[in-house]
Design an enzyme around this catalytic site. Structure first.
Site, PDB file in Angstrom:
ATOM      1  N   ILE A  78       0.831  -1.199   0.000  1.00 12.98           N
ATOM      2  CA  ILE A  78       0.000   0.000   0.000  1.00 12.98           C
ATOM      3  C   ILE A  78       0.869   1.254   0.000  1.00 12.98           C
ATOM      4  O   ILE A  78       1.600   1.524   0.960  1.00 12.98           O
ATOM      5  CB  ILE A  78      -0.970   0.000   1.205  1.00 12.98           C
ATOM      6  N   GLU A  90      -1.058  -0.281 -10.060  1.00 14.78           N
ATOM      7  CA  GLU A  90      -2.363   0.213 -10.526  1.00 14.78           C
ATOM      8  C   GLU A  90      -2.805  -0.496 -11.805  1.00 14.78           C
ATOM      9  O   GLU A  90      -3.364   0.094 -12.715  1.00 14.78           O
ATOM     10  CB  GLU A  90      -2.346   1.745 -10.672  1.00 14.78           C
TER      11      GLU A  90
END
Lengths: 383, 348
Positions: free
Chosen positions: A157, A367
């Site tokens: 993250i 992503e």
């Protein structure tokens, strides 16, 4: 059709570039070596309004269009890939879903301080068993009175541990879809400091080393029901919509890295002499630079087009996927060539291009990998 | 060789330091089943020095008869006098089946004896049955009945072979410890003892034992461990690993862990199982409070038996587990340890 940037865009770019040159560039090498999150730079960016560029003014942002935001990430990434991704993850992955799906209360409570840069944001979707296959979530949220109790973990993250506000995803049940049972995923806003929410491993990465990449751990973490983002079971849609926008941000980061490497290589090849002349006088160098510059230009047009699509279209996943796919692959290719044209010096950490090459690789992965972008693009083509 | 002369099921009752090894009782238990199929009896062969008193214990576990070979030369295990003792017993009593535990001693002794009396031996058996050989009749070939069918894993457990010894007697097998069931102990049963001493004359095959060292189990490299008790983040903290150490101690196993545990600073990196840790292949792997991310599975999915304990019934670890328990590990692990402790005490 007009390929000229408007005056306000030019002015914004100048502002971003000056900031990047003065505040970010001098620290880029140190941030990479020490792997320390550049908190000072983030505070300065907050002061300058860089953390809420596409957020409307009434929610504490700058009220600019997506293109302005894209240029900010691009200019920062030209000198430091780490700084570029901090802004991109915060803006695209945390501010944007709250702006798009949040209630007025949620916007007042979370979006305003995020956009003002008083707080930093992050996005928690990926798990050890759920990367490209985001449906494979294991983290669970179980309703309990006025709360949801979250158990599970997230990995990789960006802005982890440094961020104050996290948009996370968890399984709340199962639903029947076309006769198949699939997981019902719901999104929640979770604040740092909530009991039961802690941080695990800090990843040691190849590139973007100052970016803080952490594991998030949820152990009986209680979140009030009003922190549900969007509706119950809408999580997967929210995640996908958010990533469409995030991809434009990463495309901008990749573009910036490629441009930075190209700029430095042009300067270096003019200075460096071998056989009694600058290596820029060698035709191989000239042709390599020509290819690099052409690809960078093509990538820039795709990235800007995607930013405009986000400003003017309801759906922009296709443009975002094309921009990210191409810009990331150009970044990888251009930085690799940049190192080559620097010769042995390019392989040392004294020069910036090896760092850029390490930073470029992640843009093909996070992503949504390049393969995912190809899935999105081809699915749209074959509809 | 007149096969008809050979009668009865015999087992080697291994003792060390005048304590009968648990394998002896397991062999008697299995021997009873085989003897029942053949309409015969089980004889235990007890070899040692001053071991007569142990015979009754063998009877308590079901030995119909105990042959005791008692001689000072047999005080400690040595290949030559022990092989001589067993070969002499076989030559005199002519058993049809002779079973030896596949312990370090049994694996040394069994082949020596079988070569000396020229018969077949199957090593490390995990299953023994009485049946026909060949299993299915082959035209033009005699099918023999009441043969000992010896089944054992071969090629590292990748194939299972069933082997018979139709033309020679006794049919010999070494049997893997812990596989066969011992009978319920019948306290107070007296053994029907027969003493036999073939005479021992030291020859140049007698080795001299200089020293016997009792192994003290130091921490084992987790890659060498046969039993691993592995804890994950679900353990909640380093202090709770005491539970796993207790369980590992009872089983003679070793404690290992997942990456999350190392990252949290609860355990050193050299105990980490998984993609970025060590790859292990124990006989038994306990995954306790481990969710079972692929990064972890990659390091242990080749384990023979995987036992998972986790409070989340949807944890991916259950997809690879042979046995799974959904529940609170803080309750399950101590209970499991206690049960196993009682079982082990019973065993030894």
């Amino acid at each position: 059709m007009d390929f000229m940037l408007r005056k306000e865009h030019e002015m914004a770019r100048t502002l971003f570039r000056e900031f990047a040159e003065k505040e970010v560039k001098p620290l880029a090498q140190e941030v990479d070596e020490t792997e320390e999150f550049p908190r000072g730079t983030v505070d300065k960016m907050a002061k300058n309004g860089f953390l809420g560029i596409p957020v409307p003014k009434e929610y504490g942002g700058q009220g600019c269009d997506p293109l302005t935001y894209v240029m900010c990430v691009e200019e920062l990434s030209k000198v430091c890939g780490t700084t570029g991704v901090i802004v991109s993850a915060h803006t695209s992955l945390c501010c944007d879903p709250i702006m798009t799906f949040g209630t007025e209360e949620q916007k007042a409570k979370y979006l305003v301080p995020l956009a003002k840069g008083e707080k930093l944001g992050a996005f928690g979707l990926t798990e050890p068993g759920a990367g490209t296959d985001a449906q494979g979530q294991q983290t669970k949220a179980v309703a309990d009175g006025d709360d949801y109790i979250i158990n599970g973990s997230k990995i990789f993250i960006t802005n982890g541990k440094e961020a104050d506000v996290y948009v996370i995803f968890a399984v709340t049940g199962t639903i029947e879809k076309r006769g198949r049972k699939i997981k019902e995923i719901t999104s929640f806003i979770v604040e740092k400091g909530t009991p039961g929410f802690s941080f695990g491993t800090k990843e040691k990465k190849m590139g973007i080393r100052g970016s803080s990449t952490y594991e998030l751990i949820f152990t009986d973490c209680r979140v009030p029901k009003e922190n549900m983002l969007g509706k119950l079971g809408q999580g997967f849609k929210i995640a996908m919509h958010t990533l469409d926008g995030g991809r434009i941000g990463i495309a901008a980061q990749a573009l910036g890295i490629a441009e930075g490497a190209l700029e430095r290589t042009i300067a270096y090849t003019k200075e460096r002499k071998q056989f009694g002349k600058p290596i820029a006088a060698l035709q191989n160098t000239q042709f390599q630079l020509a290819d690099m510059a052409t690809k960078v230009e093509a990538a820039q047009l795709l990235v800007y087009k995607a930013a405009m699509a986000k400003a003017t279209q309801k759906e922009y996943g296709f443009e975002a996927a094309q921009a990210k796919l191409y810009a990331a692959e150009v970044a990888m290719e251009v930085t690799t060539k940049a190192v080559q044209l620097h010769g042995g010096y390019g392989y040392t950490r004294e020069y910036d291009v090896e760092r850029m090459m390490r930073d470029a690789k992640i843009t093909e992965i996070y992503e949504g990998t390049s393969e995912v972008q190809r899935m999105v693009i081809s699915a749209a083509l074959l509809k | 060789m007149n096969l008809e002369e050979y009668k009865g099921v015999y087992v080697f009752a291994q003792q060390v330091d005048n304590i009968v090894n648990s394998i002896a009782f397991e062999l008697i238990g299995k021997g009873k089943d085989l003897a029942a199929d053949l309409g015969t009896e089980v004889t235990a062969v007890l070899v040692g020095s001053g071991v007569k008193d142990l015979a009754d214990e063998l009877a308590e576990y079901g030995a119909d008869r105990v042959i005791v070979v008692d001689d000072p030369e047999l005080k400690e295990y040595r290949t030559e006098p022990y092989a001589h003792a067993l070969a002499s017993v076989i030559n005199k009593y002519k058993p049809e089946i002779f079973l030896v535990g596949a312990t370090a001693i049994g694996r040394d002794l069994g082949p020596r004896v079988s070569a000396r009396i020229h018969t077949g031996l199957t090593a490390d058996c995990t299953q023994l049955d009485i049946g026909d050989f060949p299993l299915n009749p082959i035209p033009g070939k005699e099918q023999k009945h009441n043969q000992l069918l010896m089944t054992r894993p071969a090629f590292g457990g990748n194939t299972i072979a069933t082997i018979a010894c139709p033309d020679f007697r006794p049919q010999m097998a070494t049997v893997r410890p812990g596989v066969m069931q011992k009978r319920e102990k019948q306290a107070g049963v007296k053994a029907n003892v027969e003493e036999f001493n073939p005479g021992f004359t030291p020859n140049n095959n007698y080795v001299e034992i200089l020293e016997v060292v009792k192994a003290v189990s130091e921490t084992v490299d987790i890659m060498d461990a046969k039993i691993l008790v592995s804890g994950g983040r679900g353990m909640g903290g380093p202090e709770n690993f005491k539970m796993l150490e207790d369980l590992a101690e009872v089983l003679g196993g070793t404690v290992s862990c997942s990456r999350a545990v190392v990252d949290a600073g609860w355990k050193p990196k050299d105990l980490q199982v998984g993609q970025t840790g060590k790859t292990v292949r124990p006989n038994v792997y306990f995954a306790i409070g481990i969710s079972g991310a692929i990064q972890h599975l990659a390091g242990m999915e080749e384990s023979d038996i995987i036992i998972a304990i986790n409070k989340d019934e949807t944890a991916p670890i259950f997809e690879v587990a042979d046995f799974g328990l959904v529940g609170d590990l803080n309750k399950i692990v101590p209970a499991l340890t206690e049960k196993l402790r009682a079982e082990m005490a019973h065993k030894n």
